[in-house]
Scaffold this motif. Sequence first.
Motif, PDB file in Angstrom:
ATOM      1  N   TRP A 199       0.848  -1.199   0.000  1.00  0.00           N
ATOM      2  CA  TRP A 199       0.000   0.000   0.000  1.00  0.00           C
ATOM      3  C   TRP A 199       0.878   1.243   0.000  1.00  0.00           C
ATOM      4  O   TRP A 199       1.788   1.357   0.802  1.00  0.00           O
ATOM      5  CB  TRP A 199      -0.929  -0.008   1.217  1.00  0.00           C
ATOM      6  N   ARG A 200       0.663   2.134  -0.989  1.00  0.00           N
ATOM      7  CA  ARG A 200       1.377   3.402  -1.109  1.00  0.00           C
ATOM      8  C   ARG A 200       2.897   3.199  -1.141  1.00  0.00           C
ATOM      9  O   ARG A 200       3.647   3.815  -0.398  1.00  0.00           O
ATOM     10  CB  ARG A 200       0.988   4.368   0.032  1.00  0.00           C
ATOM     11  N   PRO A 206       3.261  -9.815   8.109  1.00  0.00           N
ATOM     12  CA  PRO A 206       2.842 -10.146   9.478  1.00  0.00           C
ATOM     13  C   PRO A 206       4.051 -10.563  10.315  1.00  0.00           C
ATOM     14  O   PRO A 206       4.868 -11.384   9.885  1.00  0.00           O
ATOM     15  CB  PRO A 206       1.864 -11.304   9.283  1.00  0.00           C
ATOM     16  N   GLY A 207       4.172  -9.991  11.489  1.00  0.00           N
ATOM     17  CA  GLY A 207       5.300 -10.292  12.356  1.00  0.00           C
ATOM     18  C   GLY A 207       6.566  -9.583  11.971  1.00  0.00           C
ATOM     19  O   GLY A 207       7.602  -9.758  12.631  1.00  0.00           O
ATOM     20  N   GLY A 208       6.528  -8.786  10.908  1.00  0.00           N
ATOM     21  CA  GLY A 208       7.739  -8.110  10.441  1.00  0.00           C
ATOM     22  C   GLY A 208       7.888  -6.694  10.916  1.00  0.00           C
ATOM     23  O   GLY A 208       8.815  -6.000  10.489  1.00  0.00           O
ATOM     24  N   GLY A 209       6.986  -6.235  11.763  1.00  0.00           N
ATOM     25  CA  GLY A 209       7.104  -4.873  12.284  1.00  0.00           C
ATOM     26  C   GLY A 209       6.398  -3.860  11.417  1.00  0.00           C
ATOM     27  O   GLY A 209       5.271  -4.072  10.967  1.00  0.00           O
ATOM     28  N   SER A 210       7.052  -2.729  11.144  1.00  0.00           N
ATOM     29  CA  SER A 210       6.425  -1.615  10.439  1.00  0.00           C
ATOM     30  C   SER A 210       6.505  -1.786   8.935  1.00  0.00           C
ATOM     31  O   SER A 210       7.103  -2.732   8.416  1.00  0.00           O
ATOM     32  CB  SER A 210       7.111  -0.306  10.849  1.00  0.00           C
ATOM     33  N   TRP A 211       5.891  -0.845   8.236  1.00  0.00           N
ATOM     34  CA  TRP A 211       5.921  -0.840   6.777  1.00  0.00           C
ATOM     35  C   TRP A 211       7.342  -0.578   6.281  1.00  0.00           C
ATOM     36  O   TRP A 211       8.100   0.157   6.881  1.00  0.00           O
ATOM     37  CB  TRP A 211       5.001   0.246   6.232  1.00  0.00           C
ATOM     38  N   GLN A 212       7.671  -1.165   5.141  1.00  0.00           N
ATOM     39  CA  GLN A 212       8.977  -0.981   4.511  1.00  0.00           C
ATOM     40  C   GLN A 212       8.792  -0.362   3.130  1.00  0.00           C
ATOM     41  O   GLN A 212       7.885  -0.745   2.391  1.00  0.00           O
ATOM     42  CB  GLN A 212       9.713  -2.323   4.376  1.00  0.00           C
ATOM     43  N   GLY A 213       9.650   0.612   2.787  1.00  0.00           N
ATOM     44  CA  GLY A 213       9.560   1.267   1.494  1.00  0.00           C
ATOM     45  C   GLY A 213       9.941   0.342   0.348  1.00  0.00           C
ATOM     46  O   GLY A 213      10.708  -0.609   0.514  1.00  0.00           O
ATOM     47  N   HIS A 224       0.948   1.241  -6.167  1.00  0.00           N
ATOM     48  CA  HIS A 224      -0.144   0.912  -5.243  1.00  0.00           C
ATOM     49  C   HIS A 224      -0.614   2.121  -4.430  1.00  0.00           C
ATOM     50  O   HIS A 224      -0.841   2.022  -3.233  1.00  0.00           O
ATOM     51  CB  HIS A 224       0.280  -0.231  -4.293  1.00  0.00           C
ATOM     52  N   TYR A 225      -0.782   3.272  -5.115  1.00  0.00           N
ATOM     53  CA  TYR A 225      -1.358   4.449  -4.472  1.00  0.00           C
ATOM     54  C   TYR A 225      -2.876   4.503  -4.621  1.00  0.00           C
ATOM     55  O   TYR A 225      -3.530   5.311  -3.950  1.00  0.00           O
ATOM     56  CB  TYR A 225      -0.747   5.731  -5.045  1.00  0.00           C
ATOM     57  N   ASP A 226      -3.442   3.695  -5.501  1.00  0.00           N
ATOM     58  CA  ASP A 226      -4.889   3.706  -5.705  1.00  0.00           C
ATOM     59  C   ASP A 226      -5.548   2.388  -5.355  1.00  0.00           C
ATOM     60  O   ASP A 226      -6.755   2.205  -5.578  1.00  0.00           O
ATOM     61  CB  ASP A 226      -5.222   4.086  -7.154  1.00  0.00           C
TER      62      ASP A 226
END
Length: 233
Positions: A199-200, A206-213, A224-226
């Motif tokens: 997303w974006r 899951p279980g991997g922590g925060s979002w990654q760029g 995946h901005y829309d």
Amino acid sequence: MRSPHSTGSGRHRATRTRRSAVLSGLRRPSLGTAVKGLGLIASALGVAVAFAAPPGPQVLELTAAQVRPPVEARAEPVSAPARVTRYGVIGFTAQPVRPTSKASSTARAARSTSAVSRDTSRAGLSNVGGMTPNAIAVINAVTKQFPGAGPFGGYRPGDPGDHGTGHAVDIMCGTAQGNEIASFLQANAGTLNIKYLIWRQRIWYPGGGSWQGMADRGSPTANHYDHVHVSVL
């Protein structure tokens, strides 16, 4: 015969005798009496002067203790805005924040944390051929929690990724709704057997922590901005 020059005439003796009697009858004033008399004279003179002097304007004089110096405020000129190395220029720009009602915030929190049942039924769904039960469960969960969400993308024959095997769902949305859907899927990743989300231009495991760029793929849709991409086991 007596000489009048030796004893004086009788007339002269009587006069001298009367004067002596009068002087002896008078008393010499004491010192205290004289001081009191002077005080009465001074008081009388003061009253006379007060009544005789013409009335004049009343003059009030401030003493040194009543005079206060004026308060002076100073502000040194600033030649440039304050700069903080980590946060950049501060104090001169502000981003508008859209007010959010307490009810909408509560609703979003409930959606992101509420548990869902794994529904793999295809009843009421169309164009879901070739999709696996786990992909169907994602569509049912999102449709129930976000009525009107979509449209959905799914199976794409020949796609080398999860879409080609029916293990992926694309949920078309705007930014605000996409944030809510992504949070909801994160909270229910275990129940829905989610493998990862995109997303974006970010990916989450899951279980991997925060979002990654992620790397730029060249377009809003490719990044995946829309839409929210969901890959399932």
